[in-house]
Design an enzyme around this catalytic site. Structure first.
Site, PDB file in Angstrom:
ATOM      1  N   TYR A  69       0.820  -1.218   0.000  1.00 62.78           N
ATOM      2  CA  TYR A  69       0.000   0.000   0.000  1.00 62.78           C
ATOM      3  C   TYR A  69       0.853   1.267   0.000  1.00 62.78           C
ATOM      4  O   TYR A  69       0.432   2.291  -0.553  1.00 62.78           O
ATOM      5  CB  TYR A  69      -1.007  -0.016   1.163  1.00 62.78           C
ATOM      6  CG  TYR A  69      -2.112  -1.012   0.890  1.00 62.78           C
ATOM      7  CD1 TYR A  69      -3.103  -0.708  -0.049  1.00 62.78           C
ATOM      8  CD2 TYR A  69      -2.125  -2.261   1.479  1.00 62.78           C
ATOM      9  CE1 TYR A  69      -4.085  -1.634  -0.364  1.00 62.78           C
ATOM     10  CE2 TYR A  69      -3.107  -3.200   1.178  1.00 62.78           C
ATOM     11  CZ  TYR A  69      -4.078  -2.874   0.256  1.00 62.78           C
ATOM     12  OH  TYR A  69      -5.047  -3.795  -0.071  1.00 62.78           O
ATOM     13  N   ARG A 120       1.485   1.885  -3.583  1.00 63.68           N
ATOM     14  CA  ARG A 120       0.289   2.392  -4.258  1.00 63.68           C
ATOM     15  C   ARG A 120      -0.016   3.827  -3.815  1.00 63.68           C
ATOM     16  O   ARG A 120      -0.475   4.636  -4.610  1.00 63.68           O
ATOM     17  CB  ARG A 120      -0.888   1.463  -3.963  1.00 63.68           C
ATOM     18  CG  ARG A 120      -0.620   0.056  -4.527  1.00 63.68           C
ATOM     19  CD  ARG A 120      -1.832  -0.805  -4.463  1.00 63.68           C
ATOM     20  NE  ARG A 120      -2.932  -0.171  -5.164  1.00 63.68           N
ATOM     21  CZ  ARG A 120      -4.214  -0.352  -4.853  1.00 63.68           C
ATOM     22  NH1 ARG A 120      -4.543  -1.149  -3.861  1.00 63.68           N
ATOM     23  NH2 ARG A 120      -5.155   0.248  -5.536  1.00 63.68           N
ATOM     24  N   VAL A 122      -9.301   3.540  -4.318  1.00 65.78           N
ATOM     25  CA  VAL A 122      -8.727   4.041  -3.073  1.00 65.78           C
ATOM     26  C   VAL A 122      -7.827   5.251  -3.323  1.00 65.78           C
ATOM     27  O   VAL A 122      -7.258   5.805  -2.391  1.00 65.78           O
ATOM     28  CB  VAL A 122      -7.970   2.917  -2.317  1.00 65.78           C
ATOM     29  CG1 VAL A 122      -8.968   1.868  -1.814  1.00 65.78           C
ATOM     30  CG2 VAL A 122      -6.912   2.244  -3.196  1.00 65.78           C
ATOM     31  N   HIS A 156     -14.463   1.276  -0.684  1.00 64.15           N
ATOM     32  CA  HIS A 156     -13.339   0.399  -0.346  1.00 64.15           C
ATOM     33  C   HIS A 156     -12.255   1.138   0.440  1.00 64.15           C
ATOM     34  O   HIS A 156     -11.131   0.668   0.521  1.00 64.15           O
ATOM     35  CB  HIS A 156     -12.751  -0.239  -1.611  1.00 64.15           C
ATOM     36  CG  HIS A 156     -13.657  -1.274  -2.233  1.00 64.15           C
ATOM     37  ND1 HIS A 156     -13.467  -1.789  -3.495  1.00 64.15           N
ATOM     38  CD2 HIS A 156     -14.768  -1.896  -1.744  1.00 64.15           C
ATOM     39  CE1 HIS A 156     -14.424  -2.673  -3.766  1.00 64.15           C
ATOM     40  NE2 HIS A 156     -15.233  -2.752  -2.727  1.00 64.15           N
ATOM     41  N   CYS A 165      -6.686   2.303  13.305  1.00 62.01           N
ATOM     42  CA  CYS A 165      -6.163   1.435  14.357  1.00 62.01           C
ATOM     43  C   CYS A 165      -7.050   0.196  14.450  1.00 62.01           C
ATOM     44  O   CYS A 165      -8.254   0.316  14.634  1.00 62.01           O
ATOM     45  CB  CYS A 165      -6.146   2.161  15.695  1.00 62.01           C
ATOM     46  SG  CYS A 165      -5.661   1.102  17.072  1.00 62.01           S
ATOM     47  N   CYS A 172      -8.476   0.100  18.382  1.00 66.67           N
ATOM     48  CA  CYS A 172      -9.535   0.988  18.903  1.00 66.67           C
ATOM     49  C   CYS A 172     -10.378   1.607  17.786  1.00 66.67           C
ATOM     50  O   CYS A 172     -11.304   2.362  18.067  1.00 66.67           O
ATOM     51  CB  CYS A 172      -8.935   2.079  19.780  1.00 66.67           C
ATOM     52  SG  CYS A 172      -8.130   3.401  18.850  1.00 66.67           S
ATOM     53  N   CYS A 210      -0.676   3.914  17.244  1.00 61.46           N
ATOM     54  CA  CYS A 210      -1.956   4.613  17.107  1.00 61.46           C
ATOM     55  C   CYS A 210      -1.898   5.903  17.927  1.00 61.46           C
ATOM     56  O   CYS A 210      -1.573   5.865  19.111  1.00 61.46           O
ATOM     57  CB  CYS A 210      -3.082   3.717  17.617  1.00 61.46           C
ATOM     58  SG  CYS A 210      -4.638   4.610  17.837  1.00 61.46           S
ATOM     59  N   ALA A 266     -12.260   5.771 -20.883  1.00 62.54           N
ATOM     60  CA  ALA A 266     -13.067   6.666 -20.043  1.00 62.54           C
ATOM     61  C   ALA A 266     -12.776   8.135 -20.337  1.00 62.54           C
ATOM     62  O   ALA A 266     -13.687   8.962 -20.328  1.00 62.54           O
ATOM     63  CB  ALA A 266     -12.807   6.355 -18.565  1.00 62.54           C
TER      64      ALA A 266
END
Ligand code: OAD
Ligand code: ZN
Length: 228
Positions: free
Chosen positions: A52, A55, A89, A104, A112, A115, A131, A214
């Site tokens: 990630y 990305r 995302v 998504h 976190c 929590c 966190c 598109a």
């Protein structure tokens, strides 16, 4: 009239962000069980963060294309409500000036797992991050993985129930629940249109199919909707 638009990776493809299932797509190069499931994250959080992080870096460097721009114009100028629901995302709808429901999640968010606090993700996340709320070292991207519940489903559902026109743009229709939105829209009596590089597996469920990139097809379609 309310227009509900579902976008997928194809809307960002011409901004240089890869799709998932095309040849050279992310899921032909990576095992989605390793990088896009809670089990994969539990096994190897460093690998998932690295995926990630890469990305996120691509996404911050990307610019919206003519399709994102046209959808933002439609949302601003259409005499009715335009709801954009995205499976993407990246933040390219927002960069173009539109509001989108991120079903998504988003690369720009961190969460976190202990929590459930959320905050803006740093460019590079790591398993040792703490966190800011509870101090646990169980931070994760604020992204929906396979086996998890997509976000905003109730509000999306209520928009679909009121849709007069539903459009699916740049999505293969392989992943539920998004793949089922066209059926919900049809049940609500909406007109349906698919905009894609090629007809998707569910193309038969749409009243209209507009085939092409598109960045070319979406601006033409928006012009049609905005012309008196
Ligand atoms: P896919 O990669 O499954 O599908 C992308 C679609 O975009 C394909 O149907 C392509 O034909 C089309 N396409 C490619 N380039 C295009 C272009 N320039 N113009 C128009 N269409 C183009 O991506 P998604 O349908 O978005 O979820 O995938 C859905 C979900 O599966 C993603 O949100 C992600 C993935 O696993 C999670 O990670 C939870
Ligand atoms: Zn916490």
């Amino acid at each position: 009239m309310k227009i509900v638009i579902l976008t997928g990776a194809g809307v960002s493809a011409e901004s240089g962000l890869g799709t998932f299932r095309d040849k050279n797509g992310l899921w032909t190069r990576y095992d989605l069980n390793e990088v896009a499931t809670p089990e994969g994250f539990a096994r190897d959080p460093a690998k998932v963060h690295a995926f990630y992080n890469a990305r996120r870096r691509n996404a911050v460097e990307a610019e919206p294309n003519a399709a994102h721009d046209a959808l933002a114009t439609l949302q601003r100028e259409f005499r009715g409500e335009v709801v954009i629901v995205t499976q993407n995302v990246d933040g390219l709808h927002e960069a173009a000036g539109a509001d989108a429901l991120h079903m998504h999640g988003a690369l720009s968010g961190a969460r976190c797992a202990a929590c459930h606090a959320t905050w803006g993700a740093p460019l590079f996340m790591s398993p040792t991050d703490l966190c800011p709320s509870c101090g646990a070292s169980s931070t994760r991207p604020d992204i929906v993985w396979f086996g998890e519940m997509p976000m905003h489903m109730e509000v999306i559902q209520s928009h679909l129930n009121e849709a007069g026109l539903f459009a699916a743009i740049g999505t293969s229709g392989e992943v539920y629940p998004a793949a089922g939105f066209v059926m919900e829209a049809l049940r609500a009596g909406a007109d349906t249109v698919e905009i894609n590089l090629e007809p998707s597996g569910s193309a038969g469920l749409f009243h209209r199919r507009l085939i092409g990139p598109a960045s070319e097809v979406v601006p033409r379609w928006v012009d049609e909707l905005l012309s008196p």
